[in-house]
Design a protein around this motif. Structure first.
Motif, mmCIF file in Angstrom:
data_model
loop_
_atom_site.group_PDB
_atom_site.id
_atom_site.type_symbol
_atom_site.label_atom_id
_atom_site.label_comp_id
_atom_site.label_asym_id
_atom_site.label_seq_id
_atom_site.Cartn_x
_atom_site.Cartn_y
_atom_site.Cartn_z
ATOM 1 N N THR A 47 74.732 22.181 95.221
ATOM 2 C CA THR A 47 74.805 23.130 96.130
ATOM 3 C C THR A 47 74.319 24.566 95.923
ATOM 4 O O THR A 47 74.498 24.766 94.647
ATOM 5 C CB THR A 47 76.166 23.096 96.877
ATOM 6 N N GLU A 51 77.811 23.732 92.802
ATOM 7 C CA GLU A 51 78.640 22.889 92.882
ATOM 8 C C GLU A 51 78.059 21.528 92.897
ATOM 9 O O GLU A 51 76.869 21.325 93.541
ATOM 10 C CB GLU A 51 79.616 22.652 94.143
ATOM 11 N N SER A 52 78.443 20.359 92.371
ATOM 12 C CA SER A 52 77.793 19.064 92.199
ATOM 13 C C SER A 52 78.454 17.934 92.927
ATOM 14 O O SER A 52 79.584 17.768 92.934
ATOM 15 C CB SER A 52 77.738 18.718 90.642
ATOM 16 N N ASP A 82 81.528 17.652 89.954
ATOM 17 C CA ASP A 82 82.707 18.097 90.998
ATOM 18 C C ASP A 82 83.188 16.941 91.617
ATOM 19 O O ASP A 82 84.355 16.682 92.168
ATOM 20 C CB ASP A 82 82.259 19.156 91.514
ATOM 21 N N HIS A 83 82.054 16.141 92.348
ATOM 22 C CA HIS A 83 82.136 14.958 93.356
ATOM 23 C C HIS A 83 81.752 14.015 92.875
ATOM 24 O O HIS A 83 80.163 14.006 92.898
ATOM 25 C CB HIS A 83 82.252 15.421 94.712
ATOM 26 N N LEU A 149 83.299 21.050 100.511
ATOM 27 C CA LEU A 149 82.673 21.901 99.609
ATOM 28 C C LEU A 149 83.022 23.244 99.427
ATOM 29 O O LEU A 149 83.570 23.837 100.570
ATOM 30 C CB LEU A 149 81.297 21.680 99.905
ATOM 31 N N LYS A 150 82.303 23.899 98.365
ATOM 32 C CA LYS A 150 82.802 25.397 98.215
ATOM 33 C C LYS A 150 82.032 26.086 99.425
ATOM 34 O O LYS A 150 80.834 25.849 99.700
ATOM 35 C CB LYS A 150 82.295 25.985 96.887
#
Length: 350
Positions: A47, A51-52, A82-83, A149-150
């Protein structure tokens, strides 16, 4: 004295303004990498916040986990996943997870709930064991589950990633689009009793950009996803289901999605089937088809996209990846194969 003070203050403000402007980084793109796992699946999303999200992990055996790790760390600059999302429980989708977890941290794992047995895999209990043992927060998906998500800066488009459905059940849509004309002509195939038919389906939106990942969803269930109502709606990029195998990619689905770009995560002799390829070619909205591999089967001469849109042309390949980058406003996106310097820019539909 007052004039000198005023001029000095003005100079300080100008310096501060230009310093802050110069230090403000440009808005980042949303990036998607299709990692070459030789006919398995491994789709890495990064993202604009850095973030992944990794959807599926290829096969066990070391090769696929290493390829994912290299793209994640050396190309995308990540230090962790991360996810992690596993769409279903076939080994070419979950098999590399445990090995990847030994190379880099995996914070959260999302799946539809691990079954005790799998009718098509007599060795499932032993094969799934390493995946069960990964130390991470576990989330069981349901139709409609949204991945948290962030938050992104105001100057960046809104981003959302959610589970549209799983186990042949799909989330309701507030304003579904009737799909009568396409559905009337749709046909069925013998019922698929494998876990492919139970694949988790994901949708991602970034501003007006839309991306569809249906795992290995198969023919009859694809029909229920868009008939009598088109639940996903139209998309910009379609990750072709089930590596492009003809058990999947019902034309009624492709016509409902009306993608601009299709990406096939096939192998040299797996996927990119003749019926699937025909369905893609006969969909007027599709401007480009990308493949991770050239189809090297005997029928491959007529079942391949343009050479410049194929990431790997040879059997013993360099494991080139396909990359998608969506601009921060969500209005334009670029498909590229960095190893060959190919790239093409597209505009989102809305």
């Amino acid at each position: 004295m007052n004039t000198r003070f005023f001029l000095l203050t003005l100079c300080v403000l100008v310096v501060v303004f230009f310093t802050n402007t110069a230090s403000t980084p440009p808005a980042r793109t949303l990036d998607v990498y299709w990692v070459d796992v030789e006919g398995g699946a491994a789709t890495l999303l990064v993202t604009p916040a850095g973030e992944s999200v990794l959807i599926d992990t290829g096969n066990p055996g070391g090769r696929d986990a290493q390829r994912i790790y290299q793209v994640a760390t050396e190309v995308a600059g990540l230090k962790q996943i991360d996810h992690l999302i596993v769409t279903h429980f076939h080994i070419d989708h979950y098999g590399g997870a445990a090995e990847l977890a030994k190379k880099m941290p995996i914070k959260r794992i999302y799946d539809k709930g691990i079954p005790q047995t799998l009718r098509e895999d007599a060795e499932f209990a032993s094969r799934i064991a390493p995946y069960r043992q990964i130390q991470a927060e576990r989330i069981t998906l349901k139709p409609g589950t949204q991945i948290k998500l962030k938050a992104l800066p105001k100057r960046v488009a809104k981003l959302a990633l959610w589970c549209l459905g799983l186990d042949q059940k799909f989330a309701d849509k507030a304003d579904p689009q009737a799909n009568t004309a396409n559905c009337d002509a749709a046909t069925d195939k013998p019922v698929d009793t494998s876990d492919n038919a139970n694949s988790t389906v994901f949708m991602m939106e970034f501003g007006s950009f839309r991306f569809f990942d249906g795992g290995d969803l198969t023919w009859n269930v694809e029909k229920t996803l868009v008939c009598p109502d088109n639940l996903p709606g139209e998309v910009d990029v379609f990750q072709v289901n089930h590596h492009g195998l003809d058990q999947s990619n019902n034309p009624v689905l492709v016509k409902a999605l009306l993608p601009t770009v299709a990406v096939i995560n096939n192998g040299t002799r797996k996927g990119c089937g003749p019926d699937t390829f025909t369905a893609l070619q006969n969909t007027p909205s599709i401007q480009a088809i990308y493949q991770l591999h050239k189809n090297l089967r005997e029928d491959g001469a007529t079942i391949n996209t343009q050479p410049e849109k194929i990431a790997n042309m040879e059997e013993n390949c360099a494991a080139n990846y396909v990359k998608l980058s969506v601009e921060a406003d969500g209005e334009k996106y670029t498909l590229s194969i960095p190893a060959t310097k190919h790239q093409q820019v597209f505009t989102t539909k809305k």
